[in-house]
Design an enzyme around this catalytic site. Structure first.
Site, PDB file in Angstrom:
ATOM      1  N   HIS A 114     166.078  11.532  28.507  1.00 43.10           N
ATOM      2  CA  HIS A 114     166.956  10.494  29.049  1.00 43.10           C
ATOM      3  C   HIS A 114     168.416  10.883  28.800  1.00 43.10           C
ATOM      4  O   HIS A 114     168.703  11.701  27.919  1.00 43.10           O
ATOM      5  CB  HIS A 114     166.710   9.161  28.328  1.00 43.10           C
ATOM      6  CG  HIS A 114     165.395   8.530  28.610  1.00 43.10           C
ATOM      7  ND1 HIS A 114     164.516   8.160  27.616  1.00 43.10           N
ATOM      8  CD2 HIS A 114     164.808   8.161  29.779  1.00 43.10           C
ATOM      9  CE1 HIS A 114     163.452   7.595  28.156  1.00 43.10           C
ATOM     10  NE2 HIS A 114     163.590   7.588  29.472  1.00 43.10           N
TER      11      HIS A 114
ATOM     12  N   CYS B 107     166.055   3.933  21.271  1.00 48.11           N
ATOM     13  CA  CYS B 107     164.944   3.469  22.110  1.00 48.11           C
ATOM     14  C   CYS B 107     164.036   2.470  21.409  1.00 48.11           C
ATOM     15  O   CYS B 107     163.219   1.829  22.060  1.00 48.11           O
ATOM     16  CB  CYS B 107     164.145   4.642  22.651  1.00 48.11           C
ATOM     17  SG  CYS B 107     163.405   5.646  21.422  1.00 48.11           S
TER      18      CYS B 107
END
Ligand code: CIR
Length: 252
Positions: free
Chosen positions: A160, A247
């Site tokens: 990401h 996350c």
């Protein structure tokens, strides 16, 4: 200041989570205790933490940052690029519906929160294997209603965008070498981690503290220059699933 966070307990199925890390499977018991330490840190920094129960059918569900984006004005339920993660949304949406007006990323768009970096009114959206252009465009359109301006960043590497770039306060971003001279971040001072320390680029700025993975002394020394208190957390087990500090929670 953030006042709330949502986290989700890892379940025993976490050992079956998606990964490209080649570090072996996580140890569930150790992952649980590292997760508890993480939640404890959020609480110490003044957040009220909503801890959702594990999802027996979704091994990656403890990585709650990916299925939603929460801003003061709106919560956007995303459409994860990993099909195995789409079922994580329902229980999260049930919680967020009480907290924010909801918007949604719709097919054919895909988007994961790990690709969304918000710095003030600037939103940087990574175009990755998990986030496609239609998904990024939908998010940009939704957020533009609230005065946010989005920039799309095609990614060559990393799961990401926030695997490689994170805002660490004092107008500075902590970045991997790929982003050392990236145009999109020209307004910010750059702290560039060594290639071997790339995992630690995922450092979390939270209520004027920096939470960084333990075991990266050179990164910690760089962060020290910012003058913010630093908290180091052992992230060995989440790392085995490509998971980082950002996350494991939604903060708002
Ligand atoms: C996945 O591959 O989807 C999970 N194993 C890890 C997700 C990490 N998410 C994040 O960094 N935002």
């Amino acid at each position: 200041m953030f006042t709330h966070a949502i986290t989700r307990q890892p379940g025993p199925n976490v050992i079956h989570g998606l990964t490209t890390a080649n570090l072996g499977r996580p140890d569930f018991t150790l992952m649980q205790s590292q997760h508890q330490a993480y939640v404890g840190t959020l609480k110490e920094l003044g957040l009220s933490v909503i801890i959702l129960p594990a999802e027996p059918d979704f091994p990656d569900a403890c990585f709650v940052e990916d299925p939603a984006i929460v801003l003061p004005e709106v919560a956007v339920i995303s459409r994860p690029g990993a099909p195995s993660r789409r079922g994580e949304r329902a229980s999260l949406e049930a919680v967020l519906a009480h907290l924010r007006p909801l918007a949604r990323i719709e097919a054919p768009g895909t988007l994961e929160g790990g690709d969304v970096l918000v710095i003030g009114r600037a939103v940087f959206i990574g175009l990755s294997e998990r986030t496609n252009r239609p998904g990024a465009e939908q998010l940009a359109r939704i957020l533009s209603r609230y005065g946010y301006h989005s920039t799309f960043i095609p990614l060559a590497d990393g799961l990401h965008l926030k695997s490689s770039v994170n805002y660490v306060g004092k107008n500075s971003v902590l970045v991997t070498p790929d982003f050392a001279a990236h145009d999109a971040f020209s307004d910010y001072e750059k702290l560039v981690v060594a290639p071997a320390d790339a995992y630690a680029a995922n450092t979390l700025l939270l209520n004027e503290h920096l939470i960084t993975p333990a075991g990266f002394p050179a990164v910690k020394a760089m962060l020290d220059s910012l003058g913010l208190p630093i908290i180091e957390l052992d992230m060995s087990e989440a790392r085995k699933l490509d998971g980082g500090l950002t996350c494991l929670s939604l903060r708002f």
